[in-house]
Design a protein around this motif. Structure first.
Motif, PDB file in Angstrom:
ATOM      1  N   GLU A 111      21.105  22.845 119.480  1.00 47.25           N
ATOM      2  CA  GLU A 111      21.069  22.597 118.031  1.00 47.25           C
ATOM      3  C   GLU A 111      19.717  22.051 117.583  1.00 47.25           C
ATOM      4  O   GLU A 111      19.343  22.167 116.406  1.00 47.25           O
ATOM      5  N   ASP A 112      18.942  21.483 118.516  1.00 44.45           N
ATOM      6  CA  ASP A 112      17.613  20.978 118.173  1.00 44.45           C
ATOM      7  C   ASP A 112      16.628  22.105 117.877  1.00 44.45           C
ATOM      8  O   ASP A 112      15.560  21.861 117.308  1.00 44.45           O
ATOM      9  N   TRP A 113      16.974  23.342 118.263  1.00 42.65           N
ATOM     10  CA  TRP A 113      16.067  24.468 118.069  1.00 42.65           C
ATOM     11  C   TRP A 113      16.496  25.391 116.937  1.00 42.65           C
ATOM     12  O   TRP A 113      15.869  26.438 116.725  1.00 42.65           O
ATOM     13  N   ILE A 114      17.550  25.044 116.208  1.00 37.59           N
ATOM     14  CA  ILE A 114      17.934  25.886 115.071  1.00 37.59           C
ATOM     15  C   ILE A 114      16.786  25.881 114.069  1.00 37.59           C
ATOM     16  O   ILE A 114      16.396  24.828 113.567  1.00 37.59           O
ATOM     17  N   LYS A 140       8.507  32.140 119.332  1.00 34.02           N
ATOM     18  CA  LYS A 140       9.546  33.167 119.258  1.00 34.02           C
ATOM     19  C   LYS A 140      10.588  32.818 118.203  1.00 34.02           C
ATOM     20  O   LYS A 140      10.980  33.670 117.394  1.00 34.02           O
ATOM     21  N   MET A 141      11.037  31.568 118.192  1.00 29.77           N
ATOM     22  CA  MET A 141      12.050  31.183 117.216  1.00 29.77           C
ATOM     23  C   MET A 141      11.496  31.209 115.791  1.00 29.77           C
ATOM     24  O   MET A 141      12.214  31.534 114.846  1.00 29.77           O
ATOM     25  N   THR A 142      10.219  30.900 115.630  1.00 29.37           N
ATOM     26  CA  THR A 142       9.599  31.013 114.303  1.00 29.37           C
ATOM     27  C   THR A 142       9.562  32.467 113.863  1.00 29.37           C
ATOM     28  O   THR A 142       9.891  32.795 112.714  1.00 29.37           O
ATOM     29  N   ILE A 143       9.164  33.353 114.782  1.00 27.50           N
ATOM     30  CA  ILE A 143       9.132  34.781 114.457  1.00 27.50           C
ATOM     31  C   ILE A 143      10.517  35.282 114.068  1.00 27.50           C
ATOM     32  O   ILE A 143      10.684  35.984 113.064  1.00 27.50           O
ATOM     33  N   SER A 196      20.060  35.729 125.974  1.00 22.60           N
ATOM     34  CA  SER A 196      19.980  34.805 124.837  1.00 22.60           C
ATOM     35  C   SER A 196      19.718  35.502 123.519  1.00 22.60           C
ATOM     36  O   SER A 196      19.963  34.935 122.454  1.00 22.60           O
ATOM     37  N   ARG A 197      19.206  36.747 123.546  1.00 25.98           N
ATOM     38  CA  ARG A 197      18.644  37.336 122.330  1.00 25.98           C
ATOM     39  C   ARG A 197      19.649  37.464 121.195  1.00 25.98           C
ATOM     40  O   ARG A 197      19.303  37.251 120.029  1.00 25.98           O
ATOM     41  N   MET A 198      20.909  37.797 121.501  1.00 29.11           N
ATOM     42  CA  MET A 198      21.878  37.946 120.414  1.00 29.11           C
ATOM     43  C   MET A 198      22.189  36.601 119.764  1.00 29.11           C
ATOM     44  O   MET A 198      22.386  36.515 118.546  1.00 29.11           O
ATOM     45  N   PHE A 199      22.218  35.539 120.564  1.00 25.45           N
ATOM     46  CA  PHE A 199      22.496  34.210 120.026  1.00 25.45           C
ATOM     47  C   PHE A 199      21.305  33.683 119.226  1.00 25.45           C
ATOM     48  O   PHE A 199      21.477  33.122 118.141  1.00 25.45           O
ATOM     49  N   GLU A 200      20.104  33.872 119.757  1.00 26.27           N
ATOM     50  CA  GLU A 200      18.901  33.432 119.040  1.00 26.27           C
ATOM     51  C   GLU A 200      18.804  34.129 117.692  1.00 26.27           C
ATOM     52  O   GLU A 200      18.456  33.506 116.681  1.00 26.27           O
ATOM     53  N   ALA A 201      19.113  35.423 117.654  1.00 25.15           N
ATOM     54  CA  ALA A 201      19.064  36.166 116.400  1.00 25.15           C
ATOM     55  C   ALA A 201      20.070  35.620 115.395  1.00 25.15           C
ATOM     56  O   ALA A 201      19.786  35.522 114.192  1.00 25.15           O
ATOM     57  N   ALA A 202      21.253  35.261 115.878  1.00 24.16           N
ATOM     58  CA  ALA A 202      22.271  34.712 114.980  1.00 24.16           C
ATOM     59  C   ALA A 202      21.832  33.361 114.413  1.00 24.16           C
ATOM     60  O   ALA A 202      21.970  33.108 113.209  1.00 24.16           O
ATOM     61  N   PHE A 203      21.315  32.482 115.270  1.00 23.01           N
ATOM     62  CA  PHE A 203      20.864  31.172 114.801  1.00 23.01           C
ATOM     63  C   PHE A 203      19.670  31.284 113.857  1.00 23.01           C
ATOM     64  O   PHE A 203      19.435  30.387 113.043  1.00 23.01           O
TER      65      PHE A 203
END
Length: 292
Positions: free
Chosen positions: A104-107, A160-163, A211-218
């Protein structure tokens, strides 16, 4: 709980998502055990951690279910194995099928969706993913990230998360490349002939949840997922509510064009996926469900 997340800089994968799950913040509230993660094999077999329950979080199965080498006896060395492979989990009493946790710290904060399409990961050989990038993604403002290729190679996890937070459509898949000549190593793994994940090894592929599907959702992207013989994404998200499938390159081309040009129509889908993820798939949820 003591988290043993073995970062090995020499493997060059220090930006792998598994190093950003932040289980350490829950060490004091989880049950009394060792949680082995990442490059844990030598340490698990060292004999230095026999005083309490040994829990292994393996984010690679079924890829590591081979008959040769120390990974073959993981089921004998660990007390509890938390695996992302539902097909392996159903065959062994000491395995539990889990989701890929996201801290949750990376949302990411909500940002303008200025990037049309992004993909992070390797290129599955069973489908023409390289052609997707060259012939479809290249029509748009796109990002392709990997450890050694793409137009954002070796970017940090934060980048990556910013992108992704700036991306309209995240294209994902649930496939793993396999050398078909090694099929017998998988078939000879305990109950290997019964494992549904191994039904297409002779074609060089099997399912693998990443992880990619979860990262995309978040990150509140519209998730466009390659349909395959297993479709493991459906264990976590609902098609046409939380994400959309595509079948082949032509289908990807048509759907991507439509989504990008009618993006507001898909606000419900990306919000559904975000709400499903934040309500179920954080590291906190993982600890509460599997490690208390």
């Amino acid at each position: 709980m003591k988290v043993l997340n073995f970062v090995r800089p020499e493997n060059g994968l220090t930006e792998d998502p598994l190093y950003y799950l932040n289980f350490e913040k829950y060490e004091d509230i989880a049950r009394d055990c060792y949680l082995f993660m990442a490059d844990f094999y030598g340490d698990l077999y060292s004999g230095n951690y026999e005083d309490k329950e040994k829990v292994v979080l393996t984010l690679e199965e079924p890829n590591f279910c081979v008959v040769q080498g120390p990974k073959a006896v993981l089921h004998e060395k660990a007390d509890t194995i938390l695996t992302l492979c539902p097909y392996t989990a159903e065959l062994f009493d000491n395995r539990t099928f889990v989701f890929f946790p996201f801290s949750e710290d990376w949302i990411p904060e909500e940002r303008e969706k200025s990037i049309d399409v992004s993909y992070f990961g390797s290129l599955p050989r069973a489908v023409p993913w390289e052609s997707y990038i060259q012939n479809v993604f290249s029509k748009y403002n796109f990002r392709f990230g990997h450890y050694s290729m793409g137009n954002v190679p070796r970017c940090s996890y934060a980048d990556k998360m910013t992108i992704l937070s700036e991306t309209k459509v995240a294209v994902v898949h649930g496939l793993c490349n396999i050398d078909s000549s090694t099929a017998e190593n998988y078939y000879n793994f305990p109950r290997g002939r019964e494992n549904k994940a191994f039904t297409h090894i002779d074609r060089g592929t099997m399912p693998q949840i990443k992880s990619r599907m979860f990262e995309a959702a978040f990150a509140k992207c519209v998730i466009l997922c390659q349909r395959d013989s297993w479709n493991p994404i459906e264990y976590f998200f609902t098609p046409d509510e939380d994400f959309m499938y595509f079948g082949d390159e032509s289908d990807l081309d048509k759907k991507l064009e439509y989504i990008i040009n009618h993006y507001d129509e898909f606000d419900y889908m990306r919000k559904n996926a975000y709400n499903r993820a934040t309500g179920n798939y954080t590291t906190k949820h993982f600890v509460e469900k599997y490690l208390m």
